[in-house]
Design a protein around this motif. Structure first.
Motif, PDB file in Angstrom:
ATOM      1  N   ALA A 123      -8.604   7.031  -4.059  1.00 36.77           N
ATOM      2  CA  ALA A 123     -10.016   7.414  -4.093  1.00 36.77           C
ATOM      3  C   ALA A 123     -10.748   6.978  -2.834  1.00 36.77           C
ATOM      4  CB  ALA A 123     -10.689   6.792  -5.316  1.00 36.77           C
ATOM      5  N   PHE A 124     -10.145   6.079  -2.054  1.00 36.95           N
ATOM      6  CA  PHE A 124     -10.788   5.527  -0.857  1.00 36.95           C
ATOM      7  C   PHE A 124     -10.332   6.200   0.427  1.00 36.95           C
ATOM      8  CE2 PHE A 124     -11.011   2.273  -4.099  1.00 36.95           C
ATOM      9  CZ  PHE A 124     -12.287   1.780  -3.970  1.00 36.95           C
ATOM     10  N   PHE A 125      -9.118   6.758   0.437  1.00 34.55           N
ATOM     11  CA  PHE A 125      -8.573   7.308   1.681  1.00 34.55           C
ATOM     12  C   PHE A 125      -9.281   8.610   2.047  1.00 34.55           C
ATOM     13  CE2 PHE A 125      -5.691   9.907   4.183  1.00 34.55           C
ATOM     14  CZ  PHE A 125      -5.344   9.024   5.183  1.00 34.55           C
ATOM     15  N   GLY A 126      -9.882   8.628   3.246  1.00 36.54           N
ATOM     16  CA  GLY A 126     -10.531   9.838   3.726  1.00 36.54           C
ATOM     17  C   GLY A 126     -11.832  10.178   3.021  1.00 36.54           C
ATOM     18  N   THR A 127     -12.388   9.228   2.264  1.00 40.60           N
ATOM     19  CA  THR A 127     -13.664   9.460   1.579  1.00 40.60           C
ATOM     20  C   THR A 127     -14.655   8.371   1.995  1.00 40.60           C
ATOM     21  OG1 THR A 127     -13.371   8.055  -0.399  1.00 40.60           O
ATOM     22  CG2 THR A 127     -12.288  10.228  -0.409  1.00 40.60           C
ATOM     23  N   LEU A 143     -10.969   0.088 -12.626  1.00 40.35           N
ATOM     24  CA  LEU A 143     -10.245   1.341 -12.428  1.00 40.35           C
ATOM     25  C   LEU A 143      -9.672   1.863 -13.732  1.00 40.35           C
ATOM     26  CD1 LEU A 143      -8.247   0.624  -9.140  1.00 40.35           C
ATOM     27  CD2 LEU A 143     -10.565   1.543  -9.395  1.00 40.35           C
ATOM     28  N   THR A 144      -9.868   3.154 -13.957  1.00 35.52           N
ATOM     29  CA  THR A 144      -9.234   3.886 -15.048  1.00 35.52           C
ATOM     30  C   THR A 144      -8.713   5.182 -14.448  1.00 35.52           C
ATOM     31  OG1 THR A 144     -11.198   5.173 -15.674  1.00 35.52           O
ATOM     32  CG2 THR A 144     -10.999   2.963 -16.615  1.00 35.52           C
ATOM     33  N   GLY A 145      -7.784   5.866 -15.109  1.00 34.75           N
ATOM     34  CA  GLY A 145      -7.434   7.172 -14.589  1.00 34.75           C
ATOM     35  C   GLY A 145      -5.978   7.564 -14.684  1.00 34.75           C
ATOM     36  N   SER A 155      -5.327   3.823  -5.377  1.00 36.34           N
ATOM     37  CA  SER A 155      -6.729   3.405  -5.349  1.00 36.34           C
ATOM     38  C   SER A 155      -6.854   1.905  -5.545  1.00 36.34           C
ATOM     39  CB  SER A 155      -7.513   4.143  -6.440  1.00 36.34           C
ATOM     40  OG  SER A 155      -7.476   5.539  -6.237  1.00 36.34           O
ATOM     41  N   CYS A 156      -5.991   1.343  -6.374  1.00 40.45           N
ATOM     42  CA  CYS A 156      -5.986  -0.101  -6.607  1.00 40.45           C
ATOM     43  C   CYS A 156      -5.698  -0.862  -5.316  1.00 40.45           C
ATOM     44  CB  CYS A 156      -4.942  -0.435  -7.680  1.00 40.45           C
ATOM     45  SG  CYS A 156      -4.643  -2.196  -7.911  1.00 40.45           S
TER      46      CYS A 156
END
Length: 210
Positions: A123-127, A143-145, A155-156
């Motif tokens: 969720a963090f890469f490139g955002t 974190l959930t998903g 993402s973790c």
């Protein structure tokens, strides 16, 4: 070594808990329709995971904790998918406009919830997610998903690497096979995050100052 001896050896090296932070954000990672449609090649038995995540989300919203939803969206040409799209064939289900990219059952984005669209696992890469959370004074993430071994794990690691105290809510994560699910929860808990229960997480959220 026996299994007990191996676990004891692991615990001797990796047995630290960092705890929840004081200003958390909740992230729901890729709870997309593709994982809930039996006709889709990404289908997984993850109904329990989204139901758990929705309960955590309810507690987070009641506590005034920011909620972030992520999804995966690709240009019609998939030019922005790179090697990930090349390697993982089912990502074709996330071409822009595909119904498989919609949020899963019961998950309707609210006006005050941030939606982060991504092309890669984290969720963090490139955002702009890390910058957004930091600017808002967030010190930790819950974190959930889906899936535990893929986008949740990625993402973790990135959340921890960006300096956020990181907790992974076990029941609110899912995978298509229990072996990678359990193995990745075990490894994340050892090295990158605290793996916590839904009940523990909701109790924490309910105890935050209002």
């Amino acid at each position: 070594m026996s299994d007990d001896e191996l676990l004891a050896n692991y615990a001797r090296a990796y047995n630290t808990r960092v705890g929840f932070g004081s200003r958390p954000a909740l992230i729901l990672i890729d709870f997309c329709q593709a994982y809930f449609d039996p006709a889709c090649d990404l289908y997984a038995d993850v109904d329990d995971a989204i139901e758990s995540a929705l309960r955590v989300r309810e507690a987070a919203r009641a506590a005034g904790v920011p909620v972030v939803l992520t999804n995966v969206v690709y240009h019609p040409s998939a030019i922005d998918g790179g090697r990930f799209f090349e390697k993982a064939a089912p990502l074709k289900n996330f071409i822009k406009g595909s119904p498989m990219g919609a949020f899963g059952p019961g998950l309707i984005a609210q006006d005050d919830e941030l939606i982060v669209s991504k092309q890669y696992p984290s969720a963090f890469f490139g955002t702009s997610l890390a910058s957004t959370l930091t600017a808002a004074g967030i010190d930790s993430v819950l974190l959930t998903g889906l899936t535990t071994s893929g986008c949740v794990r990625a993402s973790c690691i990135d959340a921890m690497s960006h300096g956020f105290r990181t907790a992974v809510v076990a029941e609110a994560c899912g995978d298509r096979h229990p072996a990678p699910h359990e193995a990745n929860l075990f490894d994340m808990n050892a090295k990158y995050a605290d793996v916590v229960s839904e009940a523990e997480t909701i109790a924490f959220l309910n105890g935050l100052p209002r």
